[in-house]
Scaffold this motif. Structure first.
Motif, PDB file in Angstrom:
ATOM      1  N   LEU A  42       2.047   9.332  -6.070  1.00 48.18           N
ATOM      2  CA  LEU A  42       2.414  10.731  -5.850  1.00 48.18           C
ATOM      3  C   LEU A  42       3.462  11.174  -6.863  1.00 48.18           C
ATOM      4  O   LEU A  42       3.380  12.277  -7.422  1.00 48.18           O
ATOM      5  CB  LEU A  42       2.944  10.906  -4.426  1.00 48.18           C
ATOM      6  CG  LEU A  42       3.328  12.325  -4.000  1.00 48.18           C
ATOM      7  CD1 LEU A  42       2.128  13.257  -4.079  1.00 48.18           C
ATOM      8  CD2 LEU A  42       3.911  12.314  -2.589  1.00 48.18           C
ATOM      9  N   LEU A  43       4.433  10.310  -7.120  1.00 49.62           N
ATOM     10  CA  LEU A  43       5.466  10.618  -8.102  1.00 49.62           C
ATOM     11  C   LEU A  43       4.888  10.733  -9.508  1.00 49.62           C
ATOM     12  O   LEU A  43       5.217  11.662 -10.264  1.00 49.62           O
ATOM     13  CB  LEU A  43       6.553   9.540  -8.065  1.00 49.62           C
ATOM     14  CG  LEU A  43       7.713   9.696  -9.054  1.00 49.62           C
ATOM     15  CD1 LEU A  43       8.489  10.973  -8.764  1.00 49.62           C
ATOM     16  CD2 LEU A  43       8.633   8.480  -8.984  1.00 49.62           C
ATOM     17  N   LYS A  44       4.013   9.803  -9.869  1.00 46.83           N
ATOM     18  CA  LYS A  44       3.380   9.846 -11.189  1.00 46.83           C
ATOM     19  C   LYS A  44       2.521  11.097 -11.346  1.00 46.83           C
ATOM     20  O   LYS A  44       2.449  11.682 -12.437  1.00 46.83           O
ATOM     21  CB  LYS A  44       2.529   8.592 -11.395  1.00 46.83           C
ATOM     22  CG  LYS A  44       3.311   7.295 -11.472  1.00 46.83           C
ATOM     23  CD  LYS A  44       3.983   7.120 -12.808  1.00 46.83           C
ATOM     24  CE  LYS A  44       4.632   5.750 -12.918  1.00 46.83           C
ATOM     25  NZ  LYS A  44       5.207   5.491 -14.250  1.00 46.83           N
ATOM     26  N   ALA A  45       1.844  11.504 -10.260  1.00 50.20           N
ATOM     27  CA  ALA A  45       1.020  12.708 -10.322  1.00 50.20           C
ATOM     28  C   ALA A  45       1.873  13.936 -10.600  1.00 50.20           C
ATOM     29  O   ALA A  45       1.488  14.813 -11.380  1.00 50.20           O
ATOM     30  CB  ALA A  45       0.260  12.881  -9.004  1.00 50.20           C
ATOM     31  N   GLU A  46       3.041  14.006  -9.980  1.00 49.31           N
ATOM     32  CA  GLU A  46       3.938  15.139 -10.214  1.00 49.31           C
ATOM     33  C   GLU A  46       4.421  15.157 -11.662  1.00 49.31           C
ATOM     34  O   GLU A  46       4.485  16.226 -12.295  1.00 49.31           O
ATOM     35  CB  GLU A  46       5.124  15.067  -9.253  1.00 49.31           C
ATOM     36  CG  GLU A  46       4.735  15.283  -7.791  1.00 49.31           C
ATOM     37  CD  GLU A  46       5.891  15.033  -6.852  1.00 49.31           C
ATOM     38  OE1 GLU A  46       6.959  14.540  -7.331  1.00 49.31           O
ATOM     39  OE2 GLU A  46       5.759  15.309  -5.644  1.00 49.31           O
TER      40      GLU A  46
ATOM     41  N   ALA B  47       0.805  -1.223   0.000  1.00 51.49           N
ATOM     42  CA  ALA B  47       0.000   0.000   0.000  1.00 51.49           C
ATOM     43  C   ALA B  47       0.837   1.271   0.000  1.00 51.49           C
ATOM     44  O   ALA B  47       0.658   2.149  -0.860  1.00 51.49           O
ATOM     45  CB  ALA B  47      -0.948  -0.009   1.196  1.00 51.49           C
ATOM     46  N   LEU B  48       1.751   1.412   0.956  1.00 53.39           N
ATOM     47  CA  LEU B  48       2.525   2.652   1.060  1.00 53.39           C
ATOM     48  C   LEU B  48       3.457   2.861  -0.139  1.00 53.39           C
ATOM     49  O   LEU B  48       3.572   3.995  -0.629  1.00 53.39           O
ATOM     50  CB  LEU B  48       3.309   2.668   2.374  1.00 53.39           C
ATOM     51  CG  LEU B  48       2.440   2.770   3.635  1.00 53.39           C
ATOM     52  CD1 LEU B  48       3.307   2.759   4.894  1.00 53.39           C
ATOM     53  CD2 LEU B  48       1.559   4.010   3.596  1.00 53.39           C
ATOM     54  N   PRO B  49       4.149   1.819  -0.644  1.00 54.39           N
ATOM     55  CA  PRO B  49       4.947   2.036  -1.862  1.00 54.39           C
ATOM     56  C   PRO B  49       4.104   2.481  -3.056  1.00 54.39           C
ATOM     57  O   PRO B  49       4.534   3.345  -3.838  1.00 54.39           O
ATOM     58  CB  PRO B  49       5.594   0.669  -2.112  1.00 54.39           C
ATOM     59  CG  PRO B  49       5.665   0.040  -0.770  1.00 54.39           C
ATOM     60  CD  PRO B  49       4.421   0.479  -0.069  1.00 54.39           C
ATOM     61  N   LEU B  50       2.911   1.907  -3.210  1.00 53.78           N
ATOM     62  CA  LEU B  50       2.048   2.321  -4.321  1.00 53.78           C
ATOM     63  C   LEU B  50       1.557   3.752  -4.127  1.00 53.78           C
ATOM     64  O   LEU B  50       1.414   4.505  -5.105  1.00 53.78           O
ATOM     65  CB  LEU B  50       0.854   1.374  -4.447  1.00 53.78           C
ATOM     66  CG  LEU B  50       1.170  -0.023  -4.999  1.00 53.78           C
ATOM     67  CD1 LEU B  50      -0.092  -0.869  -5.054  1.00 53.78           C
ATOM     68  CD2 LEU B  50       1.805   0.062  -6.383  1.00 53.78           C
ATOM     69  N   ALA B  51       1.302   4.153  -2.885  1.00 49.96           N
ATOM     70  CA  ALA B  51       0.897   5.539  -2.628  1.00 49.96           C
ATOM     71  C   ALA B  51       2.011   6.507  -3.012  1.00 49.96           C
ATOM     72  O   ALA B  51       1.760   7.542  -3.640  1.00 49.96           O
ATOM     73  CB  ALA B  51       0.533   5.706  -1.146  1.00 49.96           C
ATOM     74  N   ASP B  52       3.240   6.170  -2.653  1.00 53.39           N
ATOM     75  CA  ASP B  52       4.368   7.037  -3.014  1.00 53.39           C
ATOM     76  C   ASP B  52       4.582   7.076  -4.520  1.00 53.39           C
ATOM     77  O   ASP B  52       4.897   8.135  -5.083  1.00 53.39           O
ATOM     78  CB  ASP B  52       5.647   6.541  -2.316  1.00 53.39           C
ATOM     79  CG  ASP B  52       5.620   6.777  -0.820  1.00 53.39           C
ATOM     80  OD1 ASP B  52       4.895   7.701  -0.383  1.00 53.39           O
ATOM     81  OD2 ASP B  52       6.295   6.045  -0.080  1.00 53.39           O
ATOM     82  N   LYS B  53       4.396   5.937  -5.199  1.00 53.78           N
ATOM     83  CA  LYS B  53       4.569   5.916  -6.646  1.00 53.78           C
ATOM     84  C   LYS B  53       3.460   6.731  -7.333  1.00 53.78           C
ATOM     85  O   LYS B  53       3.724   7.428  -8.320  1.00 53.78           O
ATOM     86  CB  LYS B  53       4.565   4.467  -7.157  1.00 53.78           C
ATOM     87  CG  LYS B  53       4.749   4.319  -8.668  1.00 53.78           C
ATOM     88  CD  LYS B  53       5.981   5.033  -9.178  1.00 53.78           C
ATOM     89  CE  LYS B  53       7.282   4.375  -8.798  1.00 53.78           C
ATOM     90  NZ  LYS B  53       7.595   3.162  -9.539  1.00 53.78           N
TER      91      LYS B  53
END
Length: 257
Positions: A206-210, A198-204
């Motif tokens: 966020l990166l994709k959104a940027e 869950a947390l790694p996918l959330a961070d990814k």
């Protein structure tokens, strides 16, 4: 395909599994009631926090965004919009009608321009699209971060349930060890879901959104300059700010004669 995301997830799971197999079998770490508590409880808490449509949309976006390279390199976009600027200077805005692109946001911007809408309307439509895209990523990121926060807590709750059941059987000392192991498995399941998924996918996300927002801002800026009739060379120099300095070489076209 974003192979690093897949490799990272597989490697993380594999490392944990190999550690489990060092002195035991996988069946030792399998407890269906505990797994049901963690998975079912985490899903229930997630539904309390978010709408079902948001949860389903988050999983869909995660599969399409985190496991694929859907974001174009900004250098490629700059070269493409610079070519569009040169076409407009020679043929007018209708010269964009025959241009095909794989980027859906750029395709929408081109269609708005070719349809003859006022520059203010085009800018507003693109700004709305940027905002909606950012909100979709934000909701998806919050869903997975919420799962990452809930799973360990539900796992601890399952552990407490197991400990209570264990304390009720203290008259049989031989059952304490296995009962304690089963109780602790729910904590393991919760940490596994949170820290490896869950947390790694959330961070990814966020990166994709940027990355997505950067590209959309780049396109919106270029379309605004194109509609103003800006010189392609000047426009390219302005857009180079969206690229890291070490990747800017070769972006600026030769001066037009």
């Amino acid at each position: 395909m974003d192979i690093l995301t897949l490799v990272g997830l597989i490697a993380g799971v594999l490392i944990v599994v190999l550690a489990m197999l060092a002195n035991a079998t996988l069946l030792t770490f399998l407890n269906l009631p505990g797994l049901a508590i963690v998975v079912g409880g985490t899903f229930a808490v997630t539904l309390v926090k978010f709408r079902l449509s948001s949860v389903m949309g988050a999983f869909k976006l995660a599969l399409s965004a985190t496991f694929t390279e859907r974001v174009d390199p900004p250098t490629a976009l700059i070269r493409e919009v610079s070519e569009l600027a040169r076409v407009v200077r020679k043929e007018g805005i209708l010269g964009l009608e025959n241009h095909s692109t794989q980027n859906p946001f750029l395709r929408k911007a081109i269609n708005l321009c070719v349809d003859g809408h006022a520059p203010e309307l085009v800018e507003e439509a693109l700004a709305q699209e940027i905002q909606q895209t950012a909100e979709r990523y934000e909701v998806s990121e919050r869903v997975f971060r919420g799962i990452g926060e809930s799973a360990p807590a539900i796992g601890m709750l399952g552990t407490l349930v197991g400990l209570v059941q264990m304390l009720n059987t203290l008259d049989d000392p031989s059952s304490i060890g296995p009962a304690m192991a089963i109780a602790l498995l729910t904590t393991l399941y919760g940490a596994f879901i949170a820290q490896l998924i869950a947390l790694p996918l959330a961070d990814k996300l966020l990166l994709k959104a940027e990355d997505e927002q950067r590209n959309q801002m780049l396109i919106a800026t270029s379309i605004r300059n194109i509609m103003r009739g800006e010189n392609p060379r000047v426009m390219t120099e302005l857009l180079s700010s969206f690229v890291n300095p070490e990747h800017r070489s070769g972006l600026t076209p030769e001066r037009e004669s």
